[in-house]
Scaffold this motif. Sequence first.
Motif, PDB file in Angstrom:
ATOM      1  N   ILE A 102       0.036 -10.607  -6.534  1.00 12.47           N
ATOM      2  CA  ILE A 102      -0.897  -9.552  -7.202  1.00 12.47           C
ATOM      3  C   ILE A 102      -0.399  -8.014  -7.095  1.00 12.47           C
ATOM      4  O   ILE A 102      -0.247  -7.385  -8.055  1.00 12.47           O
ATOM      5  CB  ILE A 102      -2.285  -9.689  -6.735  1.00 12.47           C
ATOM      6  N   PHE A 103      -0.381  -7.832  -5.868  1.00 13.98           N
ATOM      7  CA  PHE A 103       0.307  -6.470  -5.531  1.00 13.98           C
ATOM      8  C   PHE A 103       1.733  -6.403  -6.203  1.00 13.98           C
ATOM      9  O   PHE A 103       1.995  -5.123  -6.632  1.00 13.98           O
ATOM     10  CB  PHE A 103       0.245  -6.105  -3.917  1.00 13.98           C
ATOM     11  N   TYR A 104       2.451  -7.132  -5.818  1.00 19.21           N
ATOM     12  CA  TYR A 104       3.674  -7.195  -6.328  1.00 19.21           C
ATOM     13  C   TYR A 104       3.838  -6.993  -7.884  1.00 19.21           C
ATOM     14  O   TYR A 104       4.667  -5.952  -8.407  1.00 19.21           O
ATOM     15  CB  TYR A 104       4.562  -8.298  -5.987  1.00 19.21           C
ATOM     16  N   ASN A 105       3.108  -7.499  -8.562  1.00 13.88           N
ATOM     17  CA  ASN A 105       3.115  -7.595 -10.222  1.00 13.88           C
ATOM     18  C   ASN A 105       2.624  -6.089 -10.563  1.00 13.88           C
ATOM     19  O   ASN A 105       3.154  -5.451 -11.400  1.00 13.88           O
ATOM     20  CB  ASN A 105       2.310  -8.636 -10.893  1.00 13.88           C
ATOM     21  N   TYR A 106       1.474  -5.612  -9.997  1.00 11.97           N
ATOM     22  CA  TYR A 106       1.054  -4.197 -10.241  1.00 11.97           C
ATOM     23  C   TYR A 106       2.247  -3.221  -9.938  1.00 11.97           C
ATOM     24  O   TYR A 106       2.240  -2.384 -10.501  1.00 11.97           O
ATOM     25  CB  TYR A 106      -0.220  -4.090  -9.307  1.00 11.97           C
ATOM     26  N   ILE A 107       2.841  -3.409  -8.730  1.00 11.91           N
ATOM     27  CA  ILE A 107       3.875  -2.363  -8.406  1.00 11.91           C
ATOM     28  C   ILE A 107       4.985  -2.406  -9.516  1.00 11.91           C
ATOM     29  O   ILE A 107       5.517  -1.375  -9.882  1.00 11.91           O
ATOM     30  CB  ILE A 107       4.529  -2.468  -7.232  1.00 11.91           C
ATOM     31  N   ILE A 128       0.942  -0.921   0.004  1.00 16.04           N
ATOM     32  CA  ILE A 128       0.105   0.246  -0.189  1.00 16.04           C
ATOM     33  C   ILE A 128       0.809   1.314  -0.080  1.00 16.04           C
ATOM     34  O   ILE A 128       0.666   2.225  -0.698  1.00 16.04           O
ATOM     35  CB  ILE A 128      -0.982   0.153   1.239  1.00 16.04           C
ATOM     36  N   GLU A 129       1.846   1.194   0.873  1.00 12.17           N
ATOM     37  CA  GLU A 129       2.829   2.347   0.764  1.00 12.17           C
ATOM     38  C   GLU A 129       3.608   2.578  -0.510  1.00 12.17           C
ATOM     39  O   GLU A 129       3.643   3.694  -0.999  1.00 12.17           O
ATOM     40  CB  GLU A 129       4.049   2.072   1.811  1.00 12.17           C
ATOM     41  N   ARG A 130       3.967   1.539  -1.338  1.00 17.54           N
ATOM     42  CA  ARG A 130       4.482   1.536  -2.609  1.00 17.54           C
ATOM     43  C   ARG A 130       3.608   2.150  -3.604  1.00 17.54           C
ATOM     44  O   ARG A 130       3.775   3.077  -4.402  1.00 17.54           O
ATOM     45  CB  ARG A 130       5.001   0.325  -3.163  1.00 17.54           C
ATOM     46  N   ILE A 131       2.198   1.583  -3.535  1.00 19.08           N
ATOM     47  CA  ILE A 131       1.256   1.914  -4.263  1.00 19.08           C
ATOM     48  C   ILE A 131       0.862   3.614  -4.215  1.00 19.08           C
ATOM     49  O   ILE A 131       0.906   4.344  -5.258  1.00 19.08           O
ATOM     50  CB  ILE A 131      -0.038   1.084  -4.257  1.00 19.08           C
TER      51      ILE A 131
END
Length: 242
Positions: free
Chosen positions: A210-215, A67-70
Amino acid sequence: MKKISFTLAAAGMFVMGTTTASAAMLQEEAEASKGFTQVLKEQFIQGGPAFMGIVLLCLILGLAVAIERIIYLNLATTNSTKLKQQVEDALASGGVEAAKEVCRNTKGPVASIYYQGLDRADEGLESAEKAVVSYGGVQMGQLEKNVSWLSLFIAIAPMLGFMGTVIGMIAAFQKIAAVGNLSASLIAGDIQVALLTTVFGLITAIILQIFYNYIIAKIDSIVNDMEDSSIALIDMLAAHKK
């Protein structure tokens, strides 16, 4: 008299059967009406606090990093086409200082790279290009900050689940060895705990992946913007010096 007693007994049996069937139906309806969250909570508790707590910690920390990275990456995203046009217009109308002022008032790594290049413009195109390349590396490091922790949690979560599975199976076989016979009821609980830790470890890894791929996709998009903007800035400076 016997006929009446028989009739009463049959009626009683019918009522008891109906009551039992109704109770079974109500229990099935109650189980079916449980929400996904309630079922997940019950399964988590059954898995035991030792490994399930660690897997949950991996999920919480991983989501916090994601969340912080997004948020950071969304704030770092700028309209590079619009910024390029504004810098080009400022160079044409007010020179390098006006273009630097435009970059000061714009957030994001692209504007920062523009500013560093413009700040070295008086020293020549080669110095400006070196400044752009060097500061681009710094900005890339800022974009990728803490992403390695996210990949670590993705790797650790299923490994912890598999470890819980192995430990649960060892406990089951120890019970079999101690009792001396194979009984499903004896080892069912240990096997269930073992499998639940694996399931929750895999669920955690899937969510974080999923979050990692988006980032990673977001970082690649910003880096491409930075590279294109760096080339455009050098071209603008070369045209401005003519």
